[in-house]
Design a protein around this motif. Structure first.
Motif, PDB file in Angstrom:
ATOM      1  N   THR A  21       0.825  -1.204   0.000  1.00 52.57           N
ATOM      2  CA  THR A  21       0.000   0.000   0.000  1.00 52.57           C
ATOM      3  C   THR A  21       0.864   1.260   0.000  1.00 52.57           C
ATOM      4  N   ARG A  22       1.991   1.154   0.688  1.00 53.70           N
ATOM      5  CA  ARG A  22       2.870   2.337   0.706  1.00 53.70           C
ATOM      6  C   ARG A  22       3.432   2.622  -0.673  1.00 53.70           C
ATOM      7  N   LYS A  23       3.775   1.559  -1.397  1.00 49.49           N
ATOM      8  CA  LYS A  23       4.278   1.734  -2.762  1.00 49.49           C
ATOM      9  C   LYS A  23       3.216   2.402  -3.636  1.00 49.49           C
ATOM     10  N   ILE A  24       1.988   1.939  -3.492  1.00 50.49           N
ATOM     11  CA  ILE A  24       0.894   2.490  -4.303  1.00 50.49           C
ATOM     12  C   ILE A  24       0.742   3.980  -4.014  1.00 50.49           C
ATOM     13  N   GLN A  38      -5.758  12.855   0.723  1.00 53.10           N
ATOM     14  CA  GLN A  38      -6.926  12.419  -0.047  1.00 53.10           C
ATOM     15  C   GLN A  38      -6.672  11.087  -0.734  1.00 53.10           C
ATOM     16  N   LEU A  39      -5.422  10.915  -1.224  1.00 52.01           N
ATOM     17  CA  LEU A  39      -5.081   9.641  -1.870  1.00 52.01           C
ATOM     18  C   LEU A  39      -5.230   8.482  -0.880  1.00 52.01           C
ATOM     19  N   LYS A  40      -4.740   8.752   0.335  1.00 50.34           N
ATOM     20  CA  LYS A  40      -4.802   7.697   1.352  1.00 50.34           C
ATOM     21  C   LYS A  40      -6.254   7.342   1.676  1.00 50.34           C
ATOM     22  N   ALA A  42      -8.809   7.741  -0.323  1.00 47.39           N
ATOM     23  CA  ALA A  42      -9.385   7.048  -1.478  1.00 47.39           C
ATOM     24  C   ALA A  42      -8.990   5.578  -1.450  1.00 47.39           C
ATOM     25  N   LEU A  43      -7.736   5.316  -1.138  1.00 47.92           N
ATOM     26  CA  LEU A  43      -7.278   3.927  -1.100  1.00 47.92           C
ATOM     27  C   LEU A  43      -7.967   3.167   0.034  1.00 47.92           C
ATOM     28  N   ALA A  44      -8.098   3.841   1.209  1.00 44.67           N
ATOM     29  CA  ALA A  44      -8.783   3.203   2.340  1.00 44.67           C
ATOM     30  C   ALA A  44     -10.200   2.839   1.945  1.00 44.67           C
ATOM     31  N   CYS A  45     -10.858   3.748   1.241  1.00 43.57           N
ATOM     32  CA  CYS A  45     -12.233   3.521   0.799  1.00 43.57           C
ATOM     33  C   CYS A  45     -12.310   2.280  -0.088  1.00 43.57           C
ATOM     34  N   LEU A  46     -11.334   2.158  -0.974  1.00 42.87           N
ATOM     35  CA  LEU A  46     -11.321   1.039  -1.905  1.00 42.87           C
ATOM     36  C   LEU A  46     -11.051  -0.274  -1.165  1.00 42.87           C
ATOM     37  N   LEU A  47     -10.102  -0.236  -0.186  1.00 43.92           N
ATOM     38  CA  LEU A  47      -9.785  -1.453   0.580  1.00 43.92           C
ATOM     39  C   LEU A  47     -10.971  -1.898   1.413  1.00 43.92           C
ATOM     40  N   ALA A 267     -12.085   2.280   8.966  1.00 46.87           N
ATOM     41  CA  ALA A 267     -11.079   2.386  10.024  1.00 46.87           C
ATOM     42  C   ALA A 267     -10.118   1.203   9.961  1.00 46.87           C
ATOM     43  N   ARG A 268     -10.666   0.020   9.639  1.00 43.61           N
ATOM     44  CA  ARG A 268      -9.813  -1.158   9.468  1.00 43.61           C
ATOM     45  C   ARG A 268      -8.815  -0.912   8.340  1.00 43.61           C
ATOM     46  N   ALA A 269      -9.334  -0.363   7.229  1.00 47.77           N
ATOM     47  CA  ALA A 269      -8.461  -0.103   6.090  1.00 47.77           C
ATOM     48  C   ALA A 269      -7.368   0.887   6.485  1.00 47.77           C
ATOM     49  N   TRP A 270      -7.760   1.881   7.254  1.00 46.10           N
ATOM     50  CA  TRP A 270      -6.784   2.893   7.687  1.00 46.10           C
ATOM     51  C   TRP A 270      -5.695   2.239   8.552  1.00 46.10           C
ATOM     52  N   ALA A 271      -6.130   1.334   9.452  1.00 48.93           N
ATOM     53  CA  ALA A 271      -5.163   0.625  10.295  1.00 48.93           C
ATOM     54  C   ALA A 271      -4.198  -0.167   9.423  1.00 48.93           C
ATOM     55  N   LEU A 272      -4.727  -0.796   8.375  1.00 50.06           N
ATOM     56  CA  LEU A 272      -3.847  -1.554   7.481  1.00 50.06           C
ATOM     57  C   LEU A 272      -2.867  -0.626   6.795  1.00 50.06           C
ATOM     58  N   LEU A 273      -3.352   0.533   6.383  1.00 52.04           N
ATOM     59  CA  LEU A 273      -2.459   1.489   5.730  1.00 52.04           C
ATOM     60  C   LEU A 273      -1.403   1.994   6.704  1.00 52.04           C
ATOM     61  N   GLU A 274      -1.715   1.973   7.998  1.00 53.62           N
ATOM     62  CA  GLU A 274      -0.738   2.353   9.014  1.00 53.62           C
ATOM     63  C   GLU A 274       0.142   1.173   9.408  1.00 53.62           C
TER      64      GLU A 274
END
Lengths: 321, 666
Positions: A21-24, A38-40, A42-47, A267-274
Motif C-alpha cells: 500500500t505504501r508503494k501504491i 486524499q489519496l490515502k 481514497a485507497l482506504a475507501c477502496l480497501l 477504520a480497518r483499512a486505515w489501520a492496514l495502511l498504518e
C-alpha cells in the motif's frame, strides 16, 4: 471466494500488505501532487470495499485521481460522463436484435468494468443516477429481466460538482448513503502547483504508469483489511459516535447502520495502511470526516458546518468510552 | 460382472481424493512418529521378538523417510506387507482371533500405517490406533508401573494430536507441557467417572479364555516335591486384614483343600457333595477378617477353622472346604468370620470314613507293619494318634527344603532311610501311618502363617507359606488337626519358613530369607502401595462402588441416580474450568480503571488532554507537555493500546501495564 473473518482470524503477512500500500501511495503521490491525505482516504475507501464520491470544482484533478488508482491497482477502467440527456441503457447496456442469428444480443454498457469513473454524476437526471447507484449497491445489473453480475472488484468513483452550479440534479440523501466516503480535493498548495506547472503533462506520466498489483492481489488486500482486529472497546467507540449523531439536536438524522459498518470497515483499512493489525480510535477519527460529511446535515447552532469541520466537531464531542 | 466390480474397486482404490487433504508438516510427522513409538514400546515384552523387530524396521524406515524427506512406499508394496504380516501372525498364533494375535496385528498395522502417513486424516488414525494400543497393554499388566507408563505415553500421543489440530508449538517441551496440562484438566473428570460410572461385575480387562491361564500355587494333587516347588515362589497368594488383633501364627492354618486319594506316590483331591449353606451355626470366640485373594484359577477359597459364614457365590463341601462357584480368575475379596474353638457335630458318613482309610496294596511295608503294631497295642483311635505322634518325634526327622528323591515306597524311605523331608513328606507319611493303623485320616493343603506388613497392617500370605498337614478322625471329637511338621520343625509354624530351614537360605526365595531385612523393608512398602492400588483401584467393583456411594450419602444408588450425579458433577467441573478460563482473560474494567488512574495523575499537572483523544494522540500530547516523563507516558499508552485494542491480550501485559502506572508519579 470471500474470506470469512472469524474471531480467530488475524492478519497474516501484514508487513507485506503494508509495504504494497505504501508503494501504491508513493507512486500515486508523484502524479497527484500535494494530495497525499486524499489519496490515502481514497485507497482506504477502496480497501474497505466502498465507493468514493469526490466533490469539487472542475479541473482540480478528480479524473486524474481515478485514472491513477485504476492504473496502479491494475483495474479495468471505464469512464462514464454523465449528462442531462443520459438514459439508464447508456450505463447498463442494451439488447440489440441481430439479423444474422435472429436473436437479441446484449451489448454491455460502460458499467461492466472494475473501476468506474462516474463523472459529474449530478448532471444526469435522477433516472440515470439511480441506474448507477443500484449497480453500486447490488454489484449486479438487471436489464430486460436478466440479471448480470458486475466484475470483481467493483469500485465506483463518482465526481460531483458543487450543487449550487447551474444545471445539476443533486443526489438525494438515500443515494449519498451508498458512497462510503466523500472527499474534497481542493486547490493544490503553492509548492504543489509550482511543481505541477513546471513538470511534465500529467497524462503523459499516467500513460507510463505500471500496475503495482497482480491479479487477485487487491482482493487479498481487501481480505486482509476485513481481518484487522477491532476490539470490543473500539466497537464501543464507534457506537458512541453513532449514538451521539442520533441523539444530538444538532443533526436532523443520525448515522445509519450502513454508515457505522462503513466507518468500521474504513477504520480497518486505515489501520492496514498504518501497518497495524488492530484498529485504534485514531484510525476511526482519521476516516470519520470523509464518512459523515455527506451523511449528516448540521443544523441549529452548528448550521452550515460542512465537510471536515463537521467531522472535527463530531470527534471532539464524543469522548472515548 | 465380477470383472467390472473389480475394476471399479481398483479405480476407487487408485483414485486420488477429489479434495487434497491437508498434508502433514515435518514437525507433525515427527510427533506422530513419537506417538507411535510411545504406544508400541510398552508392548515389546508381550509380543514375539520377530514382531518387535518388524515393527521397529517399519518405524525406522519411516523415520528415515521423514529425515530425508523421501517418498513413501507405493500402496501395492504396503498391501503385500499387510498380507505377509497377517500370514505370519496367523502361523505364529495358529489363527487370527484372540487377544495375542489381535494385538500382533495392531502392532503391524501401526508400523505400516506410519508408512502411508500423508495427510492430517491419516495422522488422526495413528492417534486412535496409539490410544487403542495403550489400552491393550492393560490386558497383560495392570500394575501401577504399567499405568504410569501408559500415562506418560498418553502425554506424547496427545501432544501429537495437538500438533495435528492446533499446529506444532516451537519446542517439543512446550508441546509436551501443553499436552500434560490438558490431560491434567481431564483428571478430575476421570475421577468422577471412575467413582460414579456404573460398574459391571467381572474383570475390566480379563478376556475369558486366556486370563490367568498359568498361575502358580497349590494344585489338586500332591506328589513328593510339589510343595517344595511352590515355596520357591514369593508371589502373593492372598492378603488378609484382621478386624482386631491377628491370632498367633500357630493358629493360622489357612485351609484350602483336602487330599484323600493316595496311589502310593500322589495324593489327590476328590470332590465331595456341596451345599449352599453351613450345616451348623458356629459360636464362641470369633475372628473376623477380610481376604483379598489373588486369582489362582481354582475354586477353593481360604479360611481359618472353623468358618462361620460363606462368602457370596460359594458353597460348602462335606469335607469343610469353601468352594467358589467358578474358578477364581480375578482378584476376589470376601469377608470371613471363623470360630477357632468351635467344632461342628462329630458325625461323618461311613462312606467318607471308608474312603479316609483306603490305601494302595503293597507299598511302604515297614510303615504298615509299625502301624499295625499300634492297632493291636492300643484300643482307641486317640491313643493310636498319640502313638503316631510319639513315633514321629522319636524318629528325629529333619525338616529340609531339599529332601533326597524318594520314589518307591516313599514313606518307608522317608521314615527309615533318609529321615529328611519337607512338609509334604511329613503329612504324607503321617496320614499313611494313621490309615494303616485303621484311623481315618486325610492330608489337608493350604497355607500356614503369613507375614504382617507393618506399613499398612495387611497380612500377606505368599506362595512360600504353602503347607500341608493332616486331619484325623477321632470318634467323638470329629476331624482333628495334626501337624507332624510342627513337632520336627516347630519354628516353621512359629516363625515361618525362613526360620525353619537354617543353612539353606540360598535355596529360599529372596524375600523369605532372614538376613535381608532392609530388602524386606523396601518390599513391605512397595507391597503396601501395590495392595492399596489393588484394593481401591483395580478392586473397585460394583460392591465397593455401592459401599462408597452409600458412605457419600447415596444409600440405594441405581444407575439413574448415578448418571444424574455423573452429569451434574461433570457439569460443575466444566463450569469451574470455564470460570477459571474466563478469569484468566484480561479484565477490561480493570484496564479502564488503571487508565483512568493514569489520566487523573496527568490531570493533576493541568495538562490539556480532552477526552476524545485516542491513546496514541493523548500520549503524544502529554509527552510534549511533560518531556521528562515522555518515555513512561509512551510505554503506558503502548500497554493500554495492547490491552484494549489488540487481539487477545495476555495477563502478563496487564501486569506490566499495572507496574508502569504504579511507578508513574508525575
Amino acid at each position: 471466494m470471500k474470506a470469512i473473518p472469524s474471531i480467530m482470524s488475524t492478519v497474516t503477512d501484514l508487513p507485506a500488505h503494508h509495504a504494497t500500500t505504501r508503494k501504491i501511495l508513493a507512486a500515486a503521490g508523484e502524479i497527484i501532487l500535494g494530495k497525499d491525505a486524499q489519496l490515502k482516504q481514497a485507497l482506504a475507501c477502496l480497501l474497505a470495499r466502498g465507493h468514493l464520491l469526490i466533490e469539487d470544482l472542475p479541473g482540480v484533478g478528480k479524473t486524474t485521481l481515478a485514472h491513477v488508482l485504476a492504473r496502479l491497482l491494475g483495474l479495468e477502467f471505464q469512464r462514464i460522463q454523465f449528462t442531462s440527456d443520459m438514459l439508464p441503457a447508456d450505463i447498463i447496456g442494451v439488447s440489440v436484435f441481430e439479423r444474422a442469428s435472429g436473436t437479441f444480443q446484449f451489448h454491455p454498457g460502460p458499467i461492466f468494468a472494475q473501476l468506474i469513473l462516474a463523472d459529474e454524476v449530478n448532471r444526469a437526471t435522477p433516472k440515470a443516477q439511480s441506474a448507477l447507484l443500484e449497480a453500486m449497491e447490488e454489484r449486479q445489473v438487471t436489464s430486460e429481466g436478466i440479471t448480470r453480475a458486475l466484475p470483481q472488484p467493483f469500485f465506483v468513483i463518482a465526481t460531483q460538482n458543487p450543487s449550487h452550479q447551474i444545471g445539476t440534479f443533486p443526489l438525494p440523501e438515500s443515494q449519498l448513503d451508498r458512497f462510503l466516503m466523500r472527499i474534497e480535493l481542493g486547490y493544490p498548495d503553492k509548492a504543489a502547483e509550482r511543481a505541477l506547472l513546471a513538470g511534465v503533462d500529467r497524462r503523459t506520466l499516467l500513460a507510463g504508469l505500471p500496475p503495482l498489483l497482480q491479479a487477485n492481489q487487491l482482493q487479498q488486500l481487501q481480505d486482509a483489511t476485513s481481518a484487522i482486529h477491532a476490539s470490543p472497546a473500539l466497537i464501543e467507540y464507534v457506537q458512541a459516535l453513532a449514538e451521539y449523531t442520533r441523539h444530538s439536536s444538532h443533526f436532523s438524522n443520525g448515522l445509519s447502520p450502513r454508515a457505522t459498518l462503513g466507518l468500521l470497515a474504513a477504520a480497518r483499512a486505515w489501520a492496514l495502511l498504518e501497518g497495524r493489525p488492530h484498529v485504534l480510535p485514531e484510525d476511526v477519527q482519521a476516516v470519520l470526516p470523509g464518512i459523515v460529511a455527506h451523511r449528516l446535515h448540521a443544523g441549529g447552532e452548528l448550521g452550515g458546518l460542512r465537510g471536515d469541520a463537521l467531522g472535527k466537531h463530531l470527534i471532539e464531542a464524543v469522548p472515548l468510552p | 460382472m465380477f470383472k467390472r466390480l473389480l475394476n471399479s474397486l481398483l479405480k476407487r482404490w487408485r483414485r486420488k481424493p477429489a479434495v487434497q487433504a491437508p498434508a502433514l508438516t515435518l514437525a507433525q510427522s515427527w510427533w506422530l512418529f513419537a506417538a507411535a513409538s510411545a504406544a508400541l514400546l510398552p508392548l515389546v515384552e508381550h509380543i514375539p521378538l520377530w514382531l518387535s523387530l518388524t515393527a521397529a524396521t517399519g518405524m525406522a524406515w519411516r523415520a528415515w523417510l521423514i529425515w530425508r524427506a523421501g517418498r513413501l512406499p507405493p500402496r501395492w508394496l504396503l498391501f503385500v506387507f499387510v498380507v505377509a504380516a497377517c500370514v505370519a501372525v496367523a502361523i505364529q498364533y495358529r489363527g487370527l482371533f484372540g487377544r495375542n494375535p489381535g494385538l500382533a496385528l495392531l502392532v503391524i498395522f501401526m508400523a505400516l500405517k506410519l508408512l502411508e502417513l500423508r495427510s492430517v486424516r491419516d495422522g488422526i488414525t495413528v492417534i486412535l490406533l496409539a490410544c487403542f494400543l495403550l489400552l491393550s497393554g492393560f490386558f497383560f499388566n495392570q500394575s501401577i508401573a504399567a499405568a504410569l507408563m501408559a500415562g506418560a505415553a498418553l502425554i506424547v500421543v496427545i501432544a501429537a494430536l495437538l500438533s495435528l489440530q492446533a499446529g506444532p508449538l516451537p519446542t517439543p517441551r512446550q508441546q509436551l507441557q501443553h499436552s500434560a496440562l490438558l490431560l491434567a484438566q481431564a483428571l478430575p473428570f476421570m475421577l468422577v467417572l471412575f467413582v460414579l460410572f456404573p460398574r459391571v461385575q467381572g474383570p475390566l480387562w480379563g478376556l475369558p479364555q486366556d486370563a490367568f491361564g498359568a498361575s502358580s500355587g497349590l494344585s489338586e494333587s500332591m506328589a513328593p516335591g510339589s510343595i517344595s516347588q511352590v515355596v520357591q515362589s514369593d508371589a502373593i497368594a492372598f492378603r488378609v486384614r484382621f478386624k482386631g488383633t491377628p491370632p498367633p501364627p500357630q493358629q493360622l492354618y489357612w485351609r484350602a483343600l483336602t487330599l484323600n486319594d493316595y496311589d502310593g506316590i500322589n495324593w489327590r483331591y476328590r470332590a465331595t457333595p456341596e451345599r449352599t449353606d453351613l450345616p451348623y451355626s458356629a459360636e464362641g470366640r470369633s475372628i473376623e477378617y477380610e481376604v483379598t485373594l489373588e486369582p489362582h484359577n481354582q475354586r477353593w477359597l481360604f479360611a481359618l477353622e472353623t468358618p462361620g459364614q460363606l462368602p457370596p457365590d460359594s458353597s460348602f463341601s462335606s469335607d469343610q472346604l469353601i468352594l467358589a462357584n467358578t474358578p477364581v480368575r480375578t482378584r476376589l475379596r470376601y469377608e470371613m468370620v471363623s470360630y477357632p474353638d468351635f467344632r461342628p457335630d462329630a458325625e461323618e458318613s461311613p462312606r467318607r470314613l471308608r474312603e479316609a482309610l483306603r490305601l494302595p496294596d503293597g507299598v511302604n511295608p515297614r510303615t504298615r507293619a509299625v502301624a499295625e503294631g499300634w492297632r493291636q497295642q492300643y484300643r482307641s483311635d486317640a491313643e493310636i494318634l498319640q502313638a503316631a505322634m510319639t513315633f514321629f518325634q522319636q524318629r528325629i526327622l529333619a525338616y529340609t527344603l531339599s529332601p533326597p528323591l524318594m520314589r518307591d515306597n516313599a514313606v518307608d524311605a522317608f521314615l527309615f532311610e533318609h529321615k529328611r523331608g519337607f512338609c509334604e513328606h511329613f503329612a504324607s507319611a503321617f496320614t499313611f501311618a494313621l490309615r494303616a493303623a485303621g484311623v481315618p485320616a486325610r492330608v489337608v493343603g493350604g497355607y500356614q502363617g503369613g507375614e504382617i506388613n507393618p506399613v499398612d497392617g495387611y497380612f500377606t500370605v505368599r506362595q512360600f507359606d504353602a503347607h500341608v498337614w493332616v486331619e484325623a478322625w477321632i470318634q467323638g471329637r470329629g476331624w482333628v488337626r495334626v501337624d507332624p511338621t510342627a513337632d520336627s520343625a516347630p519354628r516353621r509354624i512359629d516363625g515361618g519358613l525362613r526360620t525353619a530351614v537354617t543353612g539353606e537360605e540360598a535355596e529360599l526365595p529372596l524375600l523369605a530369607r532372614e538376613n535381608y531385612a532392609w530388602l524386606r523393608e523396601v518390599r513391605y512398602r512397595l507391597d503396601a502401595v501395590a495392595n492399596a492400588w489393588n484394593q481401591s483401584v483395580l478392586g473397585f467393583g460394583p460392591q465397593r462402588q455401592r459401599d462408597m456411594l452409600s458412605k457419600l450419602g447415596m444409600p440405594e444408588p441405581d444407575w439413574k441416580q448415578m448418571t444424574a450425579w455423573l452429569a451434574s458433577l461433570c457439569g460443575v467441573l466444566l463450569l469451574g474450568f470455564t470460570l477459571f478460563a474466563l478469569r484468566q482473560r484480561v479484565r477490561t474494567d480493570e484496564v479502564t480503571r488503571l487508565w483512568q488512574t493514569f489520566l487523573r495523575r496527568l490531570a493533576r499537572r493541568k495538562l490539556d488532554l480532552p477526552g476524545w483523544m485516542g491513546p496514541d494522540t493523548l500520549a503524544n500530547h502529554a509527552a510534549a507537555q511533560l518531556p521528562q516523563h515522555a518515555k513512561a507516558i509512551r510505554a503506558i499508552a503502548a500497554s493500554y493500546v495492547a490491552l484494549r485494542y489488540e487481539h487477545s491480550p495476555s495477563t502478563e501485559q496487564l501486569a506490566a501495564f499495572k507496574a508502569h502506572i504504579d511507578r508513574f508519579k508525575p
